[in-house]
Design an enzyme around this catalytic site. Structure first.
Site, PDB file in Angstrom:
ATOM      1  CB  CYS A 298     -10.441 -22.857  20.052  1.00 26.83           C
ATOM      2  SG  CYS A 298     -10.440 -21.166  19.387  1.00 26.83           S
TER       3      CYS A 298
ATOM      4  CG  ASP B  14      -2.127   0.903   1.011  1.00 20.68           C
ATOM      5  OD1 ASP B  14      -2.092   1.403   0.016  1.00 20.68           O
ATOM      6  OD2 ASP B  14      -2.932   0.977   1.954  1.00 20.68           O
TER       7      ASP B  14
ATOM      8  CB  CYS C 135      -8.488 -22.875  15.209  1.00 18.42           C
ATOM      9  SG  CYS C 135      -8.119 -21.820  16.551  1.00 18.42           S
TER      10      CYS C 135
ATOM     11  CG  ASP D   8      -5.780   5.978  -2.564  1.00 19.19           C
ATOM     12  OD1 ASP D   8      -4.635   5.261  -2.458  1.00 19.19           O
ATOM     13  OD2 ASP D   8      -6.770   5.438  -2.051  1.00 19.19           O
TER      14      ASP D   8
ATOM     15  CB  CYS E  84     -13.102 -21.727  16.244  1.00 17.45           C
ATOM     16  SG  CYS E  84     -11.697 -21.857  16.006  1.00 17.45           S
TER      17      CYS E  84
ATOM     18  CB  ALA F 131     -12.464   5.665   1.593  1.00 12.82           C
TER      19      ALA F 131
HETATM   20  N1  GUN Z   1      -6.198   1.079   3.173  1.00  8.89           N
HETATM   21  C1  GUN Z   1      -7.565   1.140   3.816  1.00  8.89           C
HETATM   22  N2  GUN Z   1      -8.303   2.069   2.945  1.00  8.89           N
HETATM   23  C2  GUN Z   1      -7.604   2.382   2.054  1.00  8.89           C
HETATM   24  C3  GUN Z   1      -7.679   3.397   1.055  1.00  8.89           C
HETATM   25  O1  GUN Z   1      -8.694   3.934   0.773  1.00  8.89           O
HETATM   26  N3  GUN Z   1      -6.599   3.982   0.314  1.00  8.89           N
HETATM   27  C4  GUN Z   1      -5.445   3.052   0.316  1.00  8.89           C
HETATM   28  N4  GUN Z   1      -4.406   3.384  -0.337  1.00  8.89           N
HETATM   29  N5  GUN Z   1      -5.194   2.452   1.409  1.00  8.89           N
HETATM   30  C5  GUN Z   1      -6.341   1.936   2.289  1.00  8.89           C
HETATM   31 ZN    ZN Z   2      -9.897 -20.886  17.399  1.00  2.62          ZN
END
Ligand code: GUN
Ligand code: ZN
Length: 654
Positions: A274, A84, A271, A119, A269, A186
């Site tokens: 758990c 990201d 797993c 963004d 659960c 978002a």
């Molecule tokens: N991580 C969570 N929401 C967003 C987003 O709207 N844009 C980016 N780039 N990373 C995110």
């Molecule tokens: Zn579990």
């Protein structure tokens, strides 16, 4: 590169190829903090992970290591890594000191498989003006980012706040540019505040305007409770920081919601965590040790849900899974109800036939795409002057009706003899009205609803009957049906003495073909000296011959036709271009004639009504029939994909 394998509603399973390997979608990408990884996510099922390029960039030590050795070594993961861009930090902490160009170039430098442009994550419920201004910047930066990229695949994030027009516009614009994937951005605040209904609007308005051939990533969605719903809306990728953030807060994720350790009497659960520990064991533990264990549980259940979803798509029961999941919180149920308003969009992508039966799980099921599609088809069917409406029995109805209808068929007599001018239909939940000749066709036979009918379903069937009533000169309603739905329509008209429900089988096969291939197909396919061969074992229609030529075979599982070569030729003659056609280019014509499967990139045009699992005619640009086969995709996907198979050819050589 992305390919779709199987589909259900807007959901799909697929494969995504990256430099560090191929992953299966839907996929969950655990968020790895570049400075502090403590869990071997690969051993828990992660095929791909996501980390943050901005955090690496900001920290000198991390930056140096990533620049020299690459991001894979930095975070100790040898599979595909998505990064990201720091946009989220930008939205949380205001300005960040890195530009779009630097972010792309840095992601390239550290060898990320999939990078992200910078963004602007516009929050929900801001003014339209602000969302639009932000959007312009997001679009401008997206465009620029393509200039800076060299080797990486690029994400371009759909923004637009909670405005469906802006989401649609953003998706449309980004779709025209050369990106590989599209996150939907978002949405974290919507999920944090349980605004799932608005999430549905945001996701559908984005997805329905994005190219079908690119994976969509619901950014910041890490709670397994919403995976099934999100996949049904067309999301292919998820990222989870939730597994660790929730663990830090002593919270356990589950498909039914979240459990706090302090309230746990039993582990949630089965797993390995758990099984091994009790809630008391964990409560007594050091927080740092406990956190790792809870995070592991969180990943176990998250990956388990992804597997359940893939299994559900494979067997055609994704919506049954969604309906179960959405009953774990009223806000999710509200979201699912909202999704019911989008049947028209979903219908464009939903397969023509599926392996599993439609299960009615409550009034929301009435808004499912199968019901919507059947109603559309019924409306287009030619109508006779009289309608005989019967109450439902066991399925297939025609088999059980005559014996259960009792007096209705034997009492009195009438001058209005013969039923040639009469449509016979059964009223039932959830499909409303089912013409008797279609009572073995998917999904009209392949469905289950409770015998005790709820109020909504009763109203639903009643209103369909009332609407249909006006389209006939005369309607005869059986007393049982009248009583069941309190119609107040019971006809005085009595059927002739000798009346028996007898399905005219020639009419039946024509009706099925019309329902499957479009009005007129049945008359075209089955014109001449028709011979119907039935299964000795089940008594069901199997093969249709004309003279000695096989025309079509009725599949036992869904009551739909598979064409023979002669059948394909007849359908081609009868149905006008472009109905039921996919058109291949000159290069692929010889391959089609040889019976080889057809790849999407060779298809230059197709009937827009084609769905996955439809039988299709393969023609050249002069509409000469080359072959016929089964579509694996919908027309919209066929037109957008440049990779992968589109049609499984049954036979060439025509
Ligand atoms: N991580 C969570 N929401 C967003 C987003 O709207 N844009 C980016 N780039 N990373 C995110
Ligand atoms: Zn579990």
């Amino acid at each position: 590169m992305f390919e779709i394998k199987l589909k259900d509603n807007l959901g799909r399973t697929g494969i995504l190829k990256t430099k560090h390997g191929v992953i299966k979608t839907p996929a969950l990408m655990p968020v790895i903090h570049p400075g502090k990884q403590s869990i071997d996510v690969k051993s828990l099922g992660a095929e791909i992970v996501i980390t943050n390029a901005y955090i690496i960039y900001k920290n000198e030590e991390l930056r140096e290591k990533a620049s020299k050795k690459g991001v894979h070594e930095l975070i100790n993961f040898d599979g595909p890594v998505m990064t990201d861009s720091g946009s989220f930090q930008l939205s949380e902490y205001g300005d960040i000191d890195i530009g779009n160009k630097e972010v792309i170039e840095f992601q390239e430098l550290i060898g990320s498989d999939i990078g992200t442009s910078l963004d602007i994550p516009t929050p929900p419920y801001v003014s339209h003006g602000r969302a639009e201004r932000d959007l312009e910047i997001t679009l401008k930066r997206a465009k620029e980012s393509l200039k800076y990229k060299k080797n990486i695949m690029l994400n371009s994030v759909v923004q637009g706040s909670t405005f469906t027009d802006l989401r649609a516009r953003c998706a449309e614009e980004l779709g025209k540019m050369d990106f590989e994937l599209h996150p939907i951005g978002a949405v974290v605040p919507l999920m944090e505040n349980y605004q799932y209904k608005d999430l549905v609007d945001v996701v559908i308005s984005s997805v329905s305007h994005l190219p079908e051939s690119r994976p969509r990533h619901l950014m910041g969605a890490g709670h397994p409770m919403i995976f099934a719903l999100a996949v049904a809306m067309g999301c292919d990728l998820f990222d989870s920081a939730a597994y660790i953030l929730y663990a830090e807060d002593d919270r356990f994720l589950s498909v039914r919601g979240t459990y706090k350790l302090e309230n746990l009497v039993e582990m949630p659960c089965s797993c390995p965590i758990c099984i091994k520990y009790t809630p008391d064991d964990l409560r007594k533990m050091e927080k740092s040790e406990r956190k790792i264990l809870i995070a592991q549980h969180n990943l176990y259940v998250s990956f388990a849900e992804i597997r359940s979803i893939k299994q559900a798509i494979a067997e055609g029961s994704l919506m049954e899974l969604v309906e179960t999941r959405c009953r774990s919180h009223p806000r999710l149920l509200e979201a699912y109800r909202q999704l019911g308003n989008y049947a028209e969009i979903i219908e464009k992508y939903h397969p023509a036939s599926k392996k599993s039966a439609f299960f009615y799980s409550g009034p929301e099921s009435l808004n499912r795409v199968e019901v919507y599609r059947h109603m559309q088809k019924i409306q287009k069917m030619p109508k006779k002057s009289r309608l005989l409406l019967l109450s439902s029995t066991r399925k297939p109805y025609h088999k059980y009706l005559s014996s259960e209808m009792g007096d209705f068929f034997s009492e009195g007599s009438s001058k209005k003899s013969g039923m040639d001018d009469t449509d016979i239909m059964v009223a039932d939940v959830p499909f409303g009205l089912i013409p008797l000749e279609l009572d073995e066709v998917y999904p009209l036979a392949q469905n289950e609803a409770p015998g005790i009918i709820d109020k909504d379903a009763k109203e639903f069937v009643k209103s369909i009957i009332e609407n249909t009533y006006n389209e006939y000169e005369e309607v005869i309603v059986h007393a049982d049906l009248d009583k069941k739905y309190q119609l107040g329509l019971f006809s005085e008209y009595i059927l002739p003495d000798n009346f028996k429900i007898k399905i005219d089988e020639l009419k039946k096969i024509k009706s099925v073909a019309n329902y499957q291939f479009g009005p007129g197909a049945g008359e075209g396919l089955f014109e001449g000296d028709v011979q119907i061969v039935k299964s000795k074992k089940t008594g069901k229609i199997r093969h249709i011959y004309i003279k000695d030529n096989l025309i079509a075979t009725m599949r036992a599982s869904d009551g739909l036709f598979v064409l023979s070569k002669e059948g394909a030729i007849r359908l081609h003659e009868k149905m006008e271009y472009p109905i039921n056609r996919v058109v291949v280019n000159a290069d692929s014509e010889p391959f089609a004639r040889e019976g080889k499967s057809i790849f999407a990139k060779f298809i230059i045009d197709c009937d827009k009504n084609i769905k996955a699992n439809d039988e299709v005619l393969i023609v050249n640009d002069k509409d000469e029939l080359l072959a016929f086969g089964k579509s694996l995709l919908s027309s919209y996907e066929i037109n957008d994909f440049k990779t992968g198979q589109a049609i499984k050819t049954r036979k060439g050589g025509i």
